[in-house]
Design an enzyme around this catalytic site. Structure first.
Site, PDB file in Angstrom:
ATOM      1  CB  SER A  71      -0.960   0.023   1.199  1.00 33.03           C
ATOM      2  OG  SER A  71      -2.059  -0.830   0.952  1.00 33.03           O
ATOM      3  CE  LYS A  74      -4.731   1.626  -0.581  1.00 33.53           C
ATOM      4  NZ  LYS A  74      -4.238   0.423   0.060  1.00 33.53           N
ATOM      5  CB  SER A 131      -4.280   1.418   4.207  1.00 37.98           C
ATOM      6  OG  SER A 131      -3.532   1.115   3.052  1.00 37.98           O
TER       7      SER A 131
END
Length: 394
Positions: A71, A74, A131
């Site tokens: 993640s 992101k 997240s």
């Protein structure tokens, strides 16, 4: 002889096992310095530490190795989202709708239902604090219609930013072939976010616990440093089978902001511990140095063939550098003004520079500029001034 050799081999094996068990000693370096040795327990596949404002590298290990990012992906989502807000394509109170595809993401999520609407602000909170993969896809579709269209934008932005070891296949960070980045590129993405959108980001990234849907959905920050490490300002965790446990952490103490990246740890606890070690190393050994403005000490600078014989120098910003704490007494501030300035001089034109030096090399510099415009003294202008003076005398 054989007995002595056997004892030597046993000792050597013991040393090697101890290094593996306790963690190796890593070379850490700051730009332009000789490599220095830092003893720390280290298991991550890659580690990187920079100062946020200047980008100075304080520590690097395997920083360009291509790794699955989980993640940390992101971070690029957020760059594009905040750019869309800047451009007026999105607004904080605008409501976005969850598509059938976004609903199916799984992993870290806020369990959006098909057709459910949330504001950009709420979805940002979900994305940054928890997240949320479903929130990431909702943003992707709002900005580029499809996730793949958004991924194309991500890769174009990566190329624009010079991220040579980064390629995206999705916007969530799920493991896929050809989806990778490196610790150095992660730090660049984080630096871009914090320098351009730091105030907006930290409103969410410093939240420890919050909720959505009027308290029905609880959010707990995946970055435990927010609660347990002084000065933490963010930023992003990531975990998948291929990536292991990753963390890009940002923190500020005593006016200095650091960005650390840890990738490929075997446990979540380890990524937090090793991130703290990196940040502690930075805050303990380095300081952000910026001298007081020396503008008041400067004399006017002569200008040839000008309507005025001198121009006042102006220093808008003093140079700054990140230095080792023990080197602070070595730092010198020097001002170099250009020789033989000639009119015309434009207001704001560079007429010199102010330099930070450690006595051996220059660390940083900023321009010295003209505080006023100085017109050229032409023949016609000279005659006009002379005539006006003569008329005034009469």
């Amino acid at each position: 002889m054989k007995s002595g050799l056997k004892q030597t081999m046993v000792r050597l094996c013991c040393v090697v096992m101890a290094m593996v068990f306790l963690g190796t000693t890593l070379p850490a370096f700051a730009d332009g310095e000789e490599k220095k040795t830092v003893a720390m327990s280290y298991t991550a596949k890659a580690a990187y530490l920079i100062e946020q404002e200047t980008g100075k590298v304080l520590f690097a290990q395997n920083e360009t190795q291509k790794l699955a990012p989980a993640s940390l992906t992101k971070l690029m989502d957020l760059i594009l989202i905040y750019e869309a807000i800047d451009q007026g394509k999105l607004s904080m109170q605008q409501k976005l709708t969850c598509s059938p595809y976004a609903k199916t993401m799984g992993g870290s999520e806020i369990w959006l239902k098909e057709g459910e609407q949330m504001t950009v602000e709420e979805l940002l909170k979900a994305l940054i604090v928890a997240s949320a993969n479903d929130a990431a896809v909702v943003f992707a579709e709002a900005i580029a219609v499809t996730e793949q269209g958004f991924v194309q934008m991500m890769n174009e932005k990566a190329q624009e930013m010079g991220l040579v070891n980064t390629q995206f296949v999705n916007c969530t960070g799920f493991d896929e072939e050809g989806h990778y980045t490196c610790a150095k590129d992660v730090a660049v993405m984080a630096q871009t976010l914090m320098k351009k959108y730091g105030k907006e980001i930290t409103k969410f990234s410093t939240i420890w616990m919050d909720s959505l849907r009027n308290g029905e959905t609880e959010l707990v920050n995946t970055n435990r440093l927010v609660r347990f490490y002084e000065g933490t300002t963010g930023l992003k965790t990531g975990t998948t089978d291929a990536a292991g446990h990753c963390l890009c952490a940002t923190a500020t103490r005593n006016g200095m902001s650091l960005i650390s990246v840890i990738m490929g740890c075997k446990s979540g606890q380890t990524r937090f511990e090793e991130s703290k070690q990196l940040l502690d190393y930075g805050f303990t050994n380095f300081t952000h140095y910026q001298p007081e403005n020396v503008e008041n000490t400067l004399e006017p600078v002569p200008v040839a063939r000008g309507e005025q014989p001198q121009v006042v120098p102006k220093i808008t910003k003093m140079p700054q550098a990140v230095i080792r704490r023990e080197d602070a007494e070595k730092i010198e501030t020097k001002v170099e003004l250009f020789d033989d300035l000639q009119a015309p001089i434009q207001k704001g034109q560079q007429i010199g520079k102010v330099i930070l030096s450690d006595g051996e090399k220059n660390l940083a510099e900023e321009p010295v500029t003209a505080a006023d415009e100085i017109a050229e003294l032409t023949f016609t202008r000279s005659f006009s001034i002379l005539f006006r003076s003569f008329t005034t005398m009469q």
